[in-house]
Design an enzyme around this catalytic site. Sequence first.
Site, short mmCIF file in Angstrom:
data_model
loop_
_atom_site.label_atom_id
_atom_site.label_comp_id
_atom_site.label_asym_id
_atom_site.label_seq_id
_atom_site.Cartn_x
_atom_site.Cartn_y
_atom_site.Cartn_z
NE ARG A 1 -1.72 -1.44 3.73
CZ ARG A 1 -1.70 -1.24 4.88
NH1 ARG A 1 -2.98 -0.95 5.42
NH2 ARG A 1 -0.67 -1.49 5.65
CD GLU B 1 5.06 6.74 16.02
OE1 GLU B 1 6.12 7.00 16.74
OE2 GLU B 1 3.93 6.39 16.90
CD GLN C 1 5.50 30.01 12.93
OE1 GLN C 1 5.97 30.84 13.94
NE2 GLN C 1 6.15 30.42 11.80
CG ASN D 1 7.47 27.79 9.60
OD1 ASN D 1 6.38 28.08 9.92
ND2 ASN D 1 8.46 28.03 10.13
CG HIS E 1 17.12 32.26 7.15
ND1 HIS E 1 16.15 31.76 6.26
CD2 HIS E 1 17.60 33.25 6.26
CE1 HIS E 1 16.16 32.21 5.22
NE2 HIS E 1 17.10 33.25 4.96
CE LYS F 1 14.54 27.84 12.16
NZ LYS F 1 15.28 28.55 10.98
CE1 TYR G 1 11.32 26.80 9.58
CE2 TYR G 1 11.00 26.04 7.33
CZ TYR G 1 11.12 26.99 8.27
OH TYR G 1 11.15 28.47 7.75
CG ASP H 1 18.44 34.51 2.23
OD1 ASP H 1 18.28 35.08 3.37
OD2 ASP H 1 17.83 33.34 1.95
#
Length: 185
Positions: A23, A28, A46, A48, A61, A70, A130, A166
């Site tokens: 399938r 996880e 949060q 993103n 960044h 992150k 992330y 950047d």
Amino acid sequence: MERIETSLPGVFELRPTIVRDKRGFFLETYHQAKFAELGINDCFVQDNHSVSGLGTLRGLHYQLRHPQAKLCRVVEGEVLDIAVDIRVGSPHFGKWTSVRLSATQQNQIYIPAGFAHGFLTLTDTVQFLYKCSDFYDPRDERGILWSDTDLNIFWGISEPIVSERDARSSRLAEVTAEFLPKYPR
């Protein structure tokens, strides 16, 4: 989930257990209790999601007053993911590490707060997801120049597609200590 150390303490790759059958597959991608056993105790607030084409470089960044840990992964394509230790006082200040993240391997990278982060897309299309441990604040965003010769990051490309912001980022040596995160004592 398997934790793989990188050359920078605190930054590590996560390789999941993937259950595959006719399938497709199941895995996880986040389980708070299991991740805590691996050393990830951040409360992520949060998520993103970005889409980029081949040769796009986003980064390097960081946020100063609202630093973000992150947890990054790719759901389509492949990237070279980079973390740079920019914490003033760190024994690894100015050092970087990389992990190739791919939709095929479903691996992830964990980057603690206080590191600059960026990635380069290696396939025609990349969907990059992330989790962040603090909310994004555009007034707090900072950047280190992706091509800083002192960092000597091997991106494998000389002319990536970068944003104007950047492209205007400063070299690490040009950023005064007051605008860099501090190494916890």
